[in-house]
Design a protein around this motif. Structure first.
Motif: not given
Length: 702
Positions: A1-16
């Protein structure tokens, strides 16, 4: 689940990508029925001409679509999106956690633009069949869409209230019961047809018809899952069926406990985010409890007997209701007393009569609309009688009752009590089980406490403040109500009042009539008894003062609301005991602040200030900030709102005087517990940092 959490963060959109409109290309992933003000999910493959290695899911609204949007279409759209976000209060639906559990990476809206293009007008089979069914003039078509296709977008709030309070909401979602029925019918039909075929050809006698029927049943149930849009409850049931079939075909025997654990593991591995949704826990809890029931009271009668079947159904339904009660009460803060009886009638009717008729009708939609209409008409009639029965059950006195929110540990002890009552005696002396109910009994008592509480609720762009003491409540402003029907009374205020155990509200103050402050008043008055409503048009003007639960409440403004515009006519009130005070200034601007400083140079002094006009630069003058001298300042505003409240220059002015600043969009609900007439320091809690500080519920705020 820690890996899933990091994965979800990596899919977040950029500020632009969230600060300005972007062009996306993707496939519509949701069923869409209406032609205006639509909401849908889209599986995004391109953002700003850049191909995505991993697709993202956006949840979008479109006020006036340029074409009839349908599931399966490939589109190019200009959108304005932001990270997943929801209102964060101690009660009510946690929208942000739900978005996370559904794997949605952004929410937003489609902008009107000539470049919005329908690239491929291909409807999904599910959308096509639903459109044909909705083309029939049937009174209960919204319920038919839910039962047949798992599409619940046509159901209204009163519909949900009906099925939830009578305990049959699980029948509206296509889940294990429906899939088990389809699997059983499919197996029988395949075995019957295959048996007839194999008996005619000697060369086919070596085929194990049982194995073939089981394998083909997996495919028919998978097709049924597709008809339901591969909803997670359906996929959970299909995965359990798949495990059972594979183990059976391999001649491997696993007990119910190991099979459930294996299914649980497989589902968490395949759909890890789903564990953050409540339906995951409800489903597996129900399956585990049913297995426990058959272990505790096994079926001893070998021969077929209607009496045995009926008694077994009664036993399962009663035990399931009682054992699930602590979990349901903990999550939903109500108990349905009619649920066992209603389910005893509704479950067999829905699974054995209604669903089969609807399934055959769907098949007929493909080749004979007339037959389909006839069948759906029968289903519609059954639903009409069923809804009449549910409404009758709901009108029975004490059909359900709301209960305050208790800690999870309390309900855990209640569950242990119920479980202990159901278990065989073993070494357990059951007369001592009542001790497990002591925590519940202690929470049911409501002793007088010497504290009062202020809660600045998270209502997006708007304001709603709850002041409570000794099980009594006052509300200042009620938040907005929108044309879609969504409002802050139903989504925030009423849930928190129910969770706190309030049966009525003593006074509701309305600072002024703007929608973001007063819009939800009709829904609040409909949902709970309110003794008195005071507005800036009547009593809430200068020189108004009352004593409430020992607290002093006085209005400092307006002198006359008719002399000012809506914002400047805001009812400004101060709530105080001997040592602590709160100032609520509504939406007044700097000119009114200046007059207040002149009128009440000492009286304005307060510990806690809700910043005027949500942090607009038209308010919060330096002179006013200095005169109030608040230690805590709260901005009640929406997440990434278009006015950019609180304005940076306003924040800078406040920081000059070193108060502690909060914004509801970032912290969620902000609560202050104050010892009455005492110099004891205020106890401060925010929803996101203190009440519910979990990463999966606050992913955009870390």
């Amino acid at each position: 689940m820690a890996s899933v959490g990091h994965w979800q963060y990596s899919l977040q959109l950029s500020s632009e990508q969230t600060s300005q409109p972007v062009q996306i290309i993707g496939e519509v992933n949701s069923l869409v029925i209406t032609e205006k003000n639509i909401r849908f999910n889209i599986k995004v493959t391109h953002i700003a001409d850049q191909h995505l290695l991993f697709t993202k899911i956006f949840h979008l609204s479109w006020r006036e679509p340029a074409w009839q949007v349908q599931q399966g279409q490939r589109v190019k759209l200009w959108v304005k999106v932001k990270p997943p976000h929801g209102l964060a209060n101690e009660a009510g639906f946690n929208y942000q956690q739900w978005l996370f559990s559904e794997g949605i990476n952004a929410t937003g809206y489609v902008k009107s633009d000539d470049d919005n293009t329908l690239l491929a007008n291909v409807n999904s089979i599910r959308q096509t069949l639903l459109n044909r069914m909705l083309g029939f003039d049937l009174p209960q078509r919204s319920w038919l869409a839910a039962v047949t296709f798992g599409y619940r977008g046509l159901l209204q709030q009163e519909d949900w209230h009906l099925v939830q309070k009578t305990g049959v909401a699980h029948l509206i979602a296509i889940s294990g019961l429906h899939l088990a029925l389809v699997a059983s019918v499919s197996y029988v039909l395949i075995a019957w047809a295959g048996g007839g075929l194999i008996s005619r050809f000697y060369s086919l006698h070596h085929i194990n018809l049982h194995n073939v029927a089981m394998l083909l049943t997996l495919f028919t149930t998978l097709a049924y899952s597709a008809l339901a849009g591969f909803g997670l409850p359906t996929l959970r049931a299909w995965l359990m069926l798949f495990l059972f079939s594979v183990l059976f075909l391999w001649n491997k025997h696993l007990g119910a406990r190991r099979l459930i654990l294996l299914g649980l593991t497989g589902f968490v591995f395949l759909f890890p985010l789903s564990i953050f949704g409540l339906s995951f826990w409800l489903s597996f809890s129900a399956v585990t409890i049913i297995c426990f029931i058959f272990w505790r009271w096994p079926v001893k009668q070998a021969n077929f007997s209607l009496t045995a079947i009926f008694s077994g159904m009664v036993k399962v339904q009663l035990c399931l209701t009682v054992l699930m009660l602590p979990l349901v009460a903990w999550q939903f803060s109500y108990v349905s007393t009619v649920s066992p009886l209603v389910n005893l009638i509704a479950v067999p009717v829905v699974t054995m009569v209604l669903v089969p008729i609807c399934l055959v009708a769907v098949i007929c939609l493909a080749f004979s609309p007339d037959w389909a209409f006839e069948l759906f008409s029968y289903a519609d009639l059954i639903l009409s009688y069923g809804l009449t029965f549910l409404n009758f059950a709901l009108k029975i006195k004490a059909s359900f009752f709301n209960i305050p929110t208790f800690p999870a540990a309390v309900w855990f002890f209640v569950f242990l009590f119920v479980l202990g009552c159901c278990l065989p005696s073993f070494w357990l002396n059951k007369k001592y089980l009542f001790l497990l109910l002591v925590p519940l009994a202690s929470h049911l008592l409501s002793p007088k406490i010497n504290t009062w509480q202020l809660d600045v609720l998270d209502v997006g762009h708007g304001l709603a403040v709850l002041i409570s003491k000794n099980n009594h409540a006052i509300i200042y402003d009620v938040g907005a109500s929108y044309p879609s029907g969504f409002n802050m009374a139903d989504s925030v205020l009423l849930p928190i009042l129910q969770a706190r155990g309030f049966s009525k509200v003593d006074v509701v103050f309305i600072s002024h009539k703007d929608n973001d402050h007063a819009g939800s008043l009709p829904q609040l008055l409909k949902g709970i008894e309110v003794s008195q409503v005071i507005t800036n048009q009547d009593k809430c003007q200068q020189d108004f003062a009352i004593s409430w639960q020992g607290l002093s409440i006085e209005a400092l403004w307006p002198d006359n609301a008719l002399k000012h515009n809506d914002n400047n006519g805001s009812c400004v009130i101060k709530v105080s005991d001997q040592y602590h005070s709160i100032l609520l200034p509504g939406d007044i601007n700097k000119s009114i602040e200046k007059q207040l400083v002149g009128l009440y140079p000492k009286q304005l002094k307060s510990d806690i200030l809700v910043a005027a006009h949500h942090g607009s630069n038209t308010s919060s003058s330096a002179e006013f900030i200095q005169t109030v001298g608040a230690k805590y300042v709260i901005f009640s505003q929406g997440f990434m709102n278009r006015w950019r409240f609180p304005r940076q220059e306003v924040v800078d002015r406040y920081q000059t005087y070193n108060p502690i600043l909060f914004s509801t969009s970032h912290s969620g609900q902000v609560s202050f517990q104050i010892e009455y007439n005492s110099t004891t320091p205020v106890i401060l809690k925010t929803f996101r940092q203190d009440i519910y500080p979990y990463w999966y519920a606050n992913s955009t705020h870390h």
